[in-house]
Design a protein around this motif. Sequence first.
Motif, PDB file in Angstrom:
ATOM      1  N   SER A  19       0.825  -1.213   0.000  1.00  0.00           N
ATOM      2  CA  SER A  19       0.000   0.000   0.000  1.00  0.00           C
ATOM      3  C   SER A  19       0.860   1.265   0.000  1.00  0.00           C
ATOM      4  CB  SER A  19      -0.930   0.003   1.223  1.00  0.00           C
ATOM      5  OG  SER A  19      -0.189   0.083   2.432  1.00  0.00           O
ATOM      6  N   LYS A  20       1.989   1.207   0.705  1.00  0.00           N
ATOM      7  CA  LYS A  20       2.884   2.361   0.737  1.00  0.00           C
ATOM      8  C   LYS A  20       3.598   2.547  -0.603  1.00  0.00           C
ATOM      9  CE  LYS A  20       3.741   2.555   5.733  1.00  0.00           C
ATOM     10  NZ  LYS A  20       3.406   3.993   5.881  1.00  0.00           N
ATOM     11  N   VAL A  21       3.927   1.424  -1.249  1.00  0.00           N
ATOM     12  CA  VAL A  21       4.564   1.501  -2.562  1.00  0.00           C
ATOM     13  C   VAL A  21       3.613   2.155  -3.573  1.00  0.00           C
ATOM     14  CG1 VAL A  21       5.337   0.108  -4.530  1.00  0.00           C
ATOM     15  CG2 VAL A  21       6.175  -0.395  -2.236  1.00  0.00           C
ATOM     16  N   VAL A  22       2.359   1.740  -3.544  1.00  0.00           N
ATOM     17  CA  VAL A  22       1.365   2.321  -4.456  1.00  0.00           C
ATOM     18  C   VAL A  22       1.226   3.825  -4.226  1.00  0.00           C
ATOM     19  CG1 VAL A  22      -1.098   2.378  -5.028  1.00  0.00           C
ATOM     20  CG2 VAL A  22       0.061   0.187  -4.745  1.00  0.00           C
ATOM     21  N   ALA A  23       1.294   4.237  -2.974  1.00  0.00           N
ATOM     22  CA  ALA A  23       1.116   5.656  -2.636  1.00  0.00           C
ATOM     23  C   ALA A  23       2.391   6.475  -2.822  1.00  0.00           C
ATOM     24  CB  ALA A  23       0.639   5.778  -1.188  1.00  0.00           C
ATOM     25  N   SER A  24       3.519   5.799  -3.007  1.00  0.00           N
ATOM     26  CA  SER A  24       4.805   6.502  -3.082  1.00  0.00           C
ATOM     27  C   SER A  24       4.916   7.327  -4.357  1.00  0.00           C
ATOM     28  CB  SER A  24       5.956   5.499  -3.023  1.00  0.00           C
ATOM     29  OG  SER A  24       7.195   6.149  -3.229  1.00  0.00           O
ATOM     30  N   THR A  25       5.475   8.513  -4.219  1.00  0.00           N
ATOM     31  CA  THR A  25       5.713   9.375  -5.380  1.00  0.00           C
ATOM     32  C   THR A  25       7.207   9.546  -5.655  1.00  0.00           C
ATOM     33  OG1 THR A  25       5.685  11.334  -3.952  1.00  0.00           O
ATOM     34  CG2 THR A  25       3.589  10.660  -4.968  1.00  0.00           C
TER      35      THR A  25
END
Length: 434
Positions: A19-25
Amino acid sequence: MPYKIQITAPVTRAATIASKVVASTEKREFYGFRNRVHHLPFIQVPIDLPVYRMENFRTFTDQRDYIAEHGKKADYFLAGTESEEVQQAQHQLLHRLALKGKADSVIPVAEVLEAEGQRQPLLITAGGIVVNGNRRLAALRELYDQGSKFAHFSHIDVLVLPADATAEDIVDIEANLQAVPETKLDYDWIGEAQLISRLVNLGRTPKVVADQLRRKEKDIKYAIQTLAEADLYLKEAPGTQGNYSEIREDAEQLFGDLPKLLEGKSEAMKEASRAIAWSLYQNKGRLEGRLYDYNAAIGSLADNVLDRVADELGIVTEVEEDADGDGEADDFAIDIGDELQSANFAGVIAALRSPDNEAAIEALIEAVQTEIQLDKGQKSGGAALKAIQQAHTKLASVDMSRAEKSTVGKISKQLDAIKRIVADLEDKILKHKR
């Protein structure tokens, strides 16, 4: 109290990271994965989320020692990734490493993190296993556990590998990072050899491994052979506890030299030479000079050394029958004053390996020192005289009254051969005088 490990369930770890990877910019370059640059997701995770990687060659030696000391199964660490007990044990090993520098020239990881904070992200798998930065994580956790001063370490920076990264990929990453000169700080020779062995066991040739680690092929072969001799010593030598820590500091050269010193010897003589080497290593404090100075006693002079020990201890060394099985030596099977090529030194080996071996060790030390000195003389202009003196001493010590009747025929043939050698030497002396 040390930081207490609490494992997050694997499914929860993976879901949190995903989930954090998906949200990472933000992404950062990483060069050690599959031999090309990758742009990996940069995220922050709770400090208690990642788990230590157990196939860690930097801690291999310490893991082996821990297993031996605590009576654990051989796969205690490798099978314990999801065990809080095993993770706690690995944490303690890693934190101890994080507190160490190297040769007083490298500041310990823990001190750098305390003073500067986290400057570089850890590298983790999609499942939360730390591929690079295990020591840093251990140090950060201990600092965080100290209280509010380090509360900012509640979350740590990480890069995340693709979900399809394999176990082989991870070994390659460690190898590739180890090949970078500025990161080669604290692998002991055993851990480094284990890494090399792991790479070779993946089906790669020593040449391929050498290129990957930026070494010479001969260095890779040397490491593999050195590790094999070290493992044999820890398995079979009397008086060892089987712990790599016993040999970590000062045995690399001995075990590295052994393959060359044993080259060309029969299996029986390899065993005998190893008995010399192991005994000298265990009693190196009683030797004059460095252990390396006695290499010849393990290699080319081993027969002479063992013969002296046998004489001193009164051990019979039986001479093997000739290959034709007729019991007759072809010419001069025993080289007086030099080597007993076909002697059986099993009795000497047994004496050296015995728990009550003080007399054998004393005889061995005296024998190796004598042979080394004699060998130095052989390389000088007095070599011929010394050889003749040794032969004379041996012949003068023969007591025919105690000879078995069954050996008389063979003794006669040996004396005939000696007479022919003496005649040949006398001819050469006459020519030398002219």
